[in-house]
Design an enzyme around this catalytic site. Structure first.
Site, PDB file in Angstrom:
ATOM      1  N   ASP A  26       1.814   3.039  22.183  1.00 47.71           N
ATOM      2  CA  ASP A  26       1.879   3.979  21.061  1.00 47.71           C
ATOM      3  C   ASP A  26       1.220   5.292  21.463  1.00 47.71           C
ATOM      4  O   ASP A  26       0.012   5.322  21.763  1.00 47.71           O
ATOM      5  CB  ASP A  26       1.145   3.398  19.839  1.00 47.71           C
ATOM      6  CG  ASP A  26       1.254   4.316  18.630  1.00 47.71           C
ATOM      7  OD1 ASP A  26       2.255   4.201  17.900  1.00 47.71           O
ATOM      8  OD2 ASP A  26       0.361   5.158  18.429  1.00 47.71           O
ATOM      9  N   HIS A  32       4.775  12.155  12.260  1.00 52.79           N
ATOM     10  CA  HIS A  32       3.384  11.712  12.420  1.00 52.79           C
ATOM     11  C   HIS A  32       2.623  11.667  11.092  1.00 52.79           C
ATOM     12  O   HIS A  32       1.811  10.778  10.866  1.00 52.79           O
ATOM     13  CB  HIS A  32       2.671  12.617  13.420  1.00 52.79           C
ATOM     14  CG  HIS A  32       1.465  11.995  14.038  1.00 52.79           C
ATOM     15  ND1 HIS A  32       1.009  12.312  15.284  1.00 52.79           N
ATOM     16  CD2 HIS A  32       0.583  11.061  13.579  1.00 52.79           C
ATOM     17  CE1 HIS A  32      -0.071  11.603  15.557  1.00 52.79           C
ATOM     18  NE2 HIS A  32      -0.346  10.847  14.538  1.00 52.79           N
ATOM     19  N   LYS A  77       5.431  10.346  18.422  1.00 54.98           N
ATOM     20  CA  LYS A  77       5.439  10.909  17.063  1.00 54.98           C
ATOM     21  C   LYS A  77       5.538  12.421  17.113  1.00 54.98           C
ATOM     22  O   LYS A  77       4.978  13.051  18.024  1.00 54.98           O
ATOM     23  CB  LYS A  77       4.140  10.529  16.319  1.00 54.98           C
ATOM     24  CG  LYS A  77       3.721   9.086  16.505  1.00 54.98           C
ATOM     25  CD  LYS A  77       2.490   8.708  15.692  1.00 54.98           C
ATOM     26  CE  LYS A  77       1.973   7.349  16.127  1.00 54.98           C
ATOM     27  NZ  LYS A  77       1.087   7.380  17.302  1.00 54.98           N
ATOM     28  N   TYR A  83      -1.368  13.695  20.819  1.00 57.85           N
ATOM     29  CA  TYR A  83      -2.414  13.007  21.588  1.00 57.85           C
ATOM     30  C   TYR A  83      -2.626  13.678  22.955  1.00 57.85           C
ATOM     31  O   TYR A  83      -3.648  13.441  23.597  1.00 57.85           O
ATOM     32  CB  TYR A  83      -2.075  11.523  21.812  1.00 57.85           C
ATOM     33  CG  TYR A  83      -2.022  10.668  20.561  1.00 57.85           C
ATOM     34  CD1 TYR A  83      -2.378  11.178  19.313  1.00 57.85           C
ATOM     35  CD2 TYR A  83      -1.624   9.351  20.625  1.00 57.85           C
ATOM     36  CE1 TYR A  83      -2.316  10.394  18.174  1.00 57.85           C
ATOM     37  CE2 TYR A  83      -1.562   8.551  19.483  1.00 57.85           C
ATOM     38  CZ  TYR A  83      -1.909   9.087  18.259  1.00 57.85           C
ATOM     39  OH  TYR A  83      -1.847   8.305  17.130  1.00 57.85           O
TER      40      TYR A  83
HETATM   41  N1  LIG Z   1      -0.350   7.575  12.947  1.00 63.36           N
HETATM   42  C1  LIG Z   1      -1.594   7.995  12.845  1.00 63.36           C
HETATM   43  O1  LIG Z   1      -1.924   8.947  12.111  1.00 63.36           O
HETATM   44  C2  LIG Z   1      -2.656   7.291  13.640  1.00 63.36           C
HETATM   45  C3  LIG Z   1      -4.014   7.511  13.357  1.00 63.36           C
HETATM   46  C4  LIG Z   1      -4.975   6.809  14.101  1.00 63.36           C
HETATM   47  C5  LIG Z   1      -4.560   5.946  15.087  1.00 63.36           C
HETATM   48  N2  LIG Z   1      -3.231   5.766  15.371  1.00 63.36           N
HETATM   49  C6  LIG Z   1      -2.779   4.852  16.446  1.00 63.36           C
HETATM   50  O2  LIG Z   1      -3.416   3.600  16.272  1.00 63.36           O
HETATM   51  C7  LIG Z   1      -4.146   3.280  17.450  1.00 63.36           C
HETATM   52  C8  LIG Z   1      -5.353   2.420  17.112  1.00 63.36           C
HETATM   53  O3  LIG Z   1      -6.220   3.087  16.234  1.00 63.36           O
HETATM   54  P1  LIG Z   1      -7.600   3.752  16.709  1.00 63.36           P
HETATM   55  O4  LIG Z   1      -7.415   4.485  17.982  1.00 63.36           O
HETATM   56  O5  LIG Z   1      -8.116   4.466  15.526  1.00 63.36           O
HETATM   57  O6  LIG Z   1      -8.561   2.600  17.096  1.00 63.36           O
HETATM   58  P2  LIG Z   1      -8.819   1.025  16.910  1.00 63.36           P
HETATM   59  O7  LIG Z   1      -7.753   0.269  17.595  1.00 63.36           O
HETATM   60  O8  LIG Z   1      -9.110   0.719  15.486  1.00 63.36           O
HETATM   61  O9  LIG Z   1     -10.156   0.919  17.762  1.00 63.36           O
HETATM   62  C9  LIG Z   1     -11.332   1.619  17.358  1.00 63.36           C
HETATM   63  C10 LIG Z   1     -12.388   1.528  18.409  1.00 63.36           C
HETATM   64  O10 LIG Z   1     -12.745   0.167  18.606  1.00 63.36           O
HETATM   65  C11 LIG Z   1     -13.189   0.002  19.932  1.00 63.36           C
HETATM   66  N3  LIG Z   1     -12.754  -1.342  20.388  1.00 63.36           N
HETATM   67  C12 LIG Z   1     -11.524  -1.734  20.830  1.00 63.36           C
HETATM   68  N4  LIG Z   1     -11.532  -3.041  21.140  1.00 63.36           N
HETATM   69  C13 LIG Z   1     -12.780  -3.496  20.893  1.00 63.36           C
HETATM   70  C14 LIG Z   1     -13.386  -4.774  21.014  1.00 63.36           C
HETATM   71  N5  LIG Z   1     -12.700  -5.819  21.460  1.00 63.36           N
HETATM   72  N6  LIG Z   1     -14.698  -4.879  20.659  1.00 63.36           N
HETATM   73  C15 LIG Z   1     -15.388  -3.815  20.202  1.00 63.36           C
HETATM   74  N7  LIG Z   1     -14.860  -2.580  20.061  1.00 63.36           N
HETATM   75  C16 LIG Z   1     -13.554  -2.420  20.410  1.00 63.36           C
HETATM   76  C17 LIG Z   1     -12.552   1.075  20.766  1.00 63.36           C
HETATM   77  O11 LIG Z   1     -13.553   1.714  21.557  1.00 63.36           O
HETATM   78  P3  LIG Z   1     -13.486   1.687  23.171  1.00 63.36           P
HETATM   79  O12 LIG Z   1     -12.301   2.499  23.561  1.00 63.36           O
HETATM   80  O13 LIG Z   1     -14.799   2.277  23.560  1.00 63.36           O
HETATM   81  O14 LIG Z   1     -13.353   0.236  23.583  1.00 63.36           O
HETATM   82  C18 LIG Z   1     -11.922   2.032  19.776  1.00 63.36           C
HETATM   83  O15 LIG Z   1     -12.336   3.350  19.936  1.00 63.36           O
HETATM   84  C19 LIG Z   1      -4.464   4.653  18.031  1.00 63.36           C
HETATM   85  O16 LIG Z   1      -4.911   4.586  19.354  1.00 63.36           O
HETATM   86  C20 LIG Z   1      -3.154   5.336  17.839  1.00 63.36           C
HETATM   87  O17 LIG Z   1      -2.223   4.928  18.826  1.00 63.36           O
HETATM   88  C21 LIG Z   1      -2.284   6.420  14.642  1.00 63.36           C
END
Ligand SMILES: NC(=O)c1ccc[n+]([C@@H]2O[C@H](COP(=O)([O-])OP(=O)(O)OC[C@H]3O[C@@H](n4cnc5c(N)ncnc54)[C@H](OP(=O)(O)O)[C@@H]3O)[C@@H](O)[C@H]2O)c1
Length: 264
Positions: free
Chosen positions: A52, A113, A82, A57
């Protein structure tokens, strides 16, 4: 790397164009430069076959490089990108830039997006339908849309978004929202599954301990069992691997209900 993926959950959502979207993908927001190449490579190595990314990004070229260098066939990976709504009127150009950066001739899913102001969403959506019909995106969808906006763009074109990517986690669980997507045949894709404090929630922690799993694995598994797409992000290879290691256990109906009840 060989193209034989380690055992990831096989769960996938059928999409209207006939493709199939793996319910578990790798999120790449806030990962740029060489970190994005390394993290994407680690995800592919760990078996993820769904990536994704987004124009905003600033990492499509790195994601594309990691995929090209991985030895994994392009056809074996589901790629989402997106388009931000401020590219209204320049949607096709924006997608062509994404395709060039990603080193591919099509994406599997292209999303608006977030909503733009007023009537612009229907105009963007018409351009999305044209790009899909031209073969540049297998499936088209939206992100951060509420149900009224989903109906608005559908009404303008008679084309239902295949997917709506919205923030989703145990604290945000809402069965009415899930049902509204199901009724419309729209796949709910969750983002930021691990943010907002759920990883430190005592109930999730206790459940994880009882099951011999991590809190992140429990939350990811909860998405899969709801049929919700989940795209955890990490820059750490060990977390990337561990987040994908969710095929070997399941949550009981009682466990699922207990997590649903964490809604705030
Ligand atoms: N459409 C939109 O508007 C939108 C908005 C936000 C996100 N997204 C998409 O959704 C994806 C996921 O959302 P997100 O990036 O907000 O983050 P997330 O998947 O909720 O992860 C949040 C944080 O958790 C940490 N993490 C991951 N695995 C872990 C584990 N096993 N134990 C402890 N901590 C852990 C990561 O830090 P570390 O990297 O330090 O491990 C990461 O920064 C994004 O990357 C993006 O592709 C889309």
């Amino acid at each position: 790397m060989t193209d034989i993926a380690p055992a990831l959950p096989a769960d996938a959502a059928p999409l209207p164009g006939g493709s199939s979207m793996p319910l578990l993908g790798f999120g790449t927001w806030q990962i740029t430069g060489e970190d994005a190449v390394r993290a994407t490579a680690a995800a592919l190595e760990a078996g993820y076959r769904h990536l994704d990314t987004a124009t905003v990004y600033g990492n499509e070229a790195e994601v594309g490089r990691a995929l090209a260098d991985s030895g994994v066939a392009r056809d074996h990976v589901f790629i989402t990108t997106k388009c931000p709504p401020n590219r209204a009127g320049r949607e096709r150009e924006t997608l062509e830039q994404s395709l060039e950066a990603l080193r591919t001739d099509h994406v599997d899913l292209w999303l608006i997006h977030w909503p733009g102001d007023g009537a612009v969403n229907s105009d963007i959506w018409r351009a999305f339908v044209e790009a899909r019909d031209a073969g540049l995106a297998r499936e088209i969808g939206v992100s951060n849309f509420d149900v009224a906006l989903l109906d608005e763009v559908t009404g303008a074109t008679d084309v239902v978004p295949a997917v709506n990517q919205i923030e989703w986690s145990p604290f945000l669980f809402d069965s009415a929202t899930l049902d509204a997507h199901r009724e419309r045949g729209i796949v709910l894709e969750g983002y930021s599954a691990l943010r907002g404090g759920t990883l430190d929630d005592p109930a999730i922690g206790a459940l994880a301990e009882r099951l011999g799993r991590t809190p992140a694995q429990v939350i990811i598994r909860w998405h899969l069992q709801h049929g919700v797409v989940v795209i955890p992000k990490s820059v750490h290879a060990d977390r990337i691997r561990s987040n994908a290691d969710v095929a070997g256990f399941s949550l009981s109906d009682g466990d699922m209900a207990a997590i649903d009840a964490l809604r705030r």
